[in-house]
Design a protein around this motif. Structure first.
Motif, mmCIF file in Angstrom:
data_model
loop_
_atom_site.group_PDB
_atom_site.id
_atom_site.type_symbol
_atom_site.label_atom_id
_atom_site.label_comp_id
_atom_site.label_asym_id
_atom_site.label_seq_id
_atom_site.Cartn_x
_atom_site.Cartn_y
_atom_site.Cartn_z
ATOM 1 N N ILE A 26 0.829 -1.212 0.000
ATOM 2 C CA ILE A 26 0.000 0.000 0.000
ATOM 3 C C ILE A 26 0.860 1.256 0.000
ATOM 4 O O ILE A 26 0.617 2.200 -0.770
ATOM 5 N N LEU A 27 1.878 1.293 0.852
ATOM 6 C CA LEU A 27 2.728 2.473 0.954
ATOM 7 C C LEU A 27 3.455 2.746 -0.359
ATOM 8 O O LEU A 27 3.533 3.897 -0.812
ATOM 9 N N LEU A 81 9.468 1.188 1.371
ATOM 10 C CA LEU A 81 9.029 1.670 0.050
ATOM 11 C C LEU A 81 10.067 1.481 -1.046
ATOM 12 O O LEU A 81 9.901 2.014 -2.142
ATOM 13 N N ASN A 82 11.134 0.768 -0.776
ATOM 14 C CA ASN A 82 12.285 0.814 -1.663
ATOM 15 C C ASN A 82 13.179 -0.407 -1.434
ATOM 16 O O ASN A 82 13.676 -0.608 -0.325
ATOM 17 N N PRO A 83 13.406 -1.250 -2.456
ATOM 18 C CA PRO A 83 14.296 -2.398 -2.283
ATOM 19 C C PRO A 83 15.703 -2.021 -1.830
ATOM 20 O O PRO A 83 16.355 -2.788 -1.114
ATOM 21 N N LEU A 102 10.271 -10.723 0.774
ATOM 22 C CA LEU A 102 8.832 -10.448 0.769
ATOM 23 C C LEU A 102 8.572 -8.956 0.585
ATOM 24 O O LEU A 102 7.659 -8.559 -0.150
ATOM 25 N N TYR A 103 9.373 -8.126 1.247
ATOM 26 C CA TYR A 103 9.224 -6.674 1.115
ATOM 27 C C TYR A 103 9.458 -6.233 -0.330
ATOM 28 O O TYR A 103 8.708 -5.418 -0.875
ATOM 29 N N VAL A 104 10.525 -6.749 -0.952
ATOM 30 C CA VAL A 104 10.853 -6.337 -2.316
ATOM 31 C C VAL A 104 9.729 -6.724 -3.278
ATOM 32 O O VAL A 104 9.320 -5.925 -4.132
ATOM 33 N N LEU A 105 9.218 -7.936 -3.133
ATOM 34 C CA LEU A 105 8.100 -8.367 -3.982
ATOM 35 C C LEU A 105 6.882 -7.479 -3.760
ATOM 36 O O LEU A 105 6.191 -7.112 -4.721
ATOM 37 N N ALA A 106 6.627 -7.115 -2.509
ATOM 38 C CA ALA A 106 5.498 -6.237 -2.200
ATOM 39 C C ALA A 106 5.688 -4.862 -2.817
ATOM 40 O O ALA A 106 4.746 -4.260 -3.356
ATOM 41 N N GLN A 107 6.909 -4.346 -2.749
ATOM 42 C CA GLN A 107 7.198 -3.023 -3.312
ATOM 43 C C GLN A 107 7.038 -3.019 -4.823
ATOM 44 O O GLN A 107 6.476 -2.075 -5.396
ATOM 45 N N LEU A 108 7.507 -4.067 -5.476
ATOM 46 C CA LEU A 108 7.364 -4.157 -6.927
ATOM 47 C C LEU A 108 5.888 -4.271 -7.317
ATOM 48 O O LEU A 108 5.448 -3.661 -8.303
ATOM 49 N N LEU A 109 5.129 -5.036 -6.544
ATOM 50 C CA LEU A 109 3.698 -5.179 -6.823
ATOM 51 C C LEU A 109 2.988 -3.843 -6.662
ATOM 52 O O LEU A 109 2.181 -3.444 -7.519
ATOM 53 N N PRO A 197 14.670 0.942 -7.081
ATOM 54 C CA PRO A 197 14.325 0.038 -8.185
ATOM 55 C C PRO A 197 12.827 -0.134 -8.380
ATOM 56 O O PRO A 197 12.363 -0.282 -9.515
ATOM 57 N N ALA A 198 12.064 -0.115 -7.293
ATOM 58 C CA ALA A 198 10.608 -0.271 -7.423
ATOM 59 C C ALA A 198 10.003 0.940 -8.121
ATOM 60 O O ALA A 198 9.083 0.804 -8.942
ATOM 61 N N ARG A 199 10.500 2.124 -7.810
ATOM 62 C CA ARG A 199 10.001 3.352 -8.445
ATOM 63 C C ARG A 199 10.264 3.321 -9.948
ATOM 64 O O ARG A 199 9.485 3.861 -10.748
ATOM 65 N N SER A 200 11.356 2.690 -10.364
ATOM 66 C CA SER A 200 11.667 2.585 -11.789
ATOM 67 C C SER A 200 10.930 1.422 -12.446
ATOM 68 O O SER A 200 10.631 1.477 -13.644
ATOM 69 N N PHE A 201 10.653 0.384 -11.677
ATOM 70 C CA PHE A 201 10.056 -0.829 -12.238
ATOM 71 C C PHE A 201 8.632 -0.605 -12.736
ATOM 72 O O PHE A 201 8.281 -1.031 -13.851
ATOM 73 N N GLY A 202 7.790 0.027 -11.935
ATOM 74 C CA GLY A 202 6.398 0.207 -12.309
ATOM 75 C C GLY A 202 6.208 0.933 -13.635
ATOM 76 O O GLY A 202 5.506 0.443 -14.533
ATOM 77 N N PRO A 203 6.818 2.117 -13.811
ATOM 78 C CA PRO A 203 6.680 2.822 -15.089
ATOM 79 C C PRO A 203 7.227 2.030 -16.271
ATOM 80 O O PRO A 203 6.649 2.056 -17.363
ATOM 81 N N ALA A 204 8.354 1.326 -16.068
ATOM 82 C CA ALA A 204 8.926 0.533 -17.159
ATOM 83 C C ALA A 204 7.972 -0.582 -17.568
ATOM 84 O O ALA A 204 7.803 -0.866 -18.765
ATOM 85 N N LEU A 205 7.330 -1.201 -16.592
ATOM 86 C CA LEU A 205 6.382 -2.273 -16.878
ATOM 87 C C LEU A 205 5.153 -1.739 -17.601
ATOM 88 O O LEU A 205 4.723 -2.295 -18.625
#
Length: 250
Positions: A26-27, A81-83, A102-109, A197-205
């Motif tokens: 959520i965060l 909020l950040n891997p 688990l945190y990293v997977l949650a952040q990417l999701l 990495p999560a902040r970059s992952f979502g837009p790239a996806l």
């Protein structure tokens, strides 16, 4: 010496771990939604993010939302909020490797859901991805992200983790938000100043644009790990030895 705790798969069934992982989804969703939306809004305005006004608006949006989300989740998951932050805390033994995964997977999701929703809400507009500026090579981009993420983790340790943080107690989330905003202003025109990495992952996806995407994993992961290691093993003092009195110093 690295203080890594492996953890166990049984953590996944613990109520506090379930709450923490849900909080990270959520965060991160809320942070990425606001951050990417701000970049998209700036892109629709005259000049976009290529102007100092557009860049400042995006930096301010990221800093404000990061501060609020960290404060909201600090008592639940730590508000990572950040891997890169998760790794930086893992190398100091503040979170197990299993929970870190688990945190990293949650952040990417959370990031992916935020950007896919933004793409829908904006009528199919591409979510802007982090990209290297003209004349900036991949190696330069990685180094820029290392330095920026190092400063982020150093700030996390100094304002939140360190038990001797002193007058900054309670101000950690705000100060980290300021570091994020400052780093976006400093590095945004060159590497994009991801630090996450999560902040970059979502837009790239959502845009399906993976150009130089690896830069925004390698740089932040190295910078985050180094930041955690340096502060944990050089500056973090867990015990306090009283200074000798004058009559004991002779």
């Amino acid at each position: 010496m690295v203080k890594i705790a492996l953890g166990h798969h049984q953590e996944a069934a613990e109520p506090d771990c379930v709450r923490a992982v849900a909080a990270e989804v959520i965060l991160t969703f809320l942070f990425v939604f606001a951050g990417v939306a701000a970049a998209m809004a700036a892109g629709k305005m005259a000049g976009g993010t290529d102007t100092i006004m557009g860049l400042t608006a995006v930096a301010l949006a990221h800093g404000l939302v990061v501060a609020a989300m960290i404060a909201a989740g600090l008592h639940i998951s730590g508000g990572h909020l950040n891997p890169a932050v998760t790794l930086g805390l893992a190398v100091g033994g503040h979170i197990t490797l299993f929970r870190s995964l688990l945190y990293v997977l949650a952040q990417l999701l959370g990031s992916a859901l935020a950007c896919l929703l933004l793409k829908y809400l904006t009528g199919g507009l591409d979510t802007p991805v982090h990209a290297l500026a003209a004349g900036i090579g991949a190696f330069q981009g990685v180094l820029m992200e290392i330095v920026l993420t190092f400063s982020l983790l150093f700030s996390v340790y100094g304002t939140i983790v360190d038990p001797k943080k002193g007058c900054t107690a309670g101000l950690g989330p705000v100060l980290i938000g300021l570091v994020i905003a400052g780093n976006v202003l400093a590095g945004g025109p060159f590497s994009g100043a991801s630090m996450n990495p999560a902040r970059s992952f979502g837009p790239a996806l959502a845009s399906w644009n993976w150009t130089d995407h690896w830069v925004y994993w390698v740089g932040p992961i190295i910078g985050g790990g180094l930041g955690g290691l340096v502060y944990e093993h050089i500056f973090l003092v867990r015990t306090h030895q009283p200074l000798p009195r004058d009559d004991e110093s002779f």
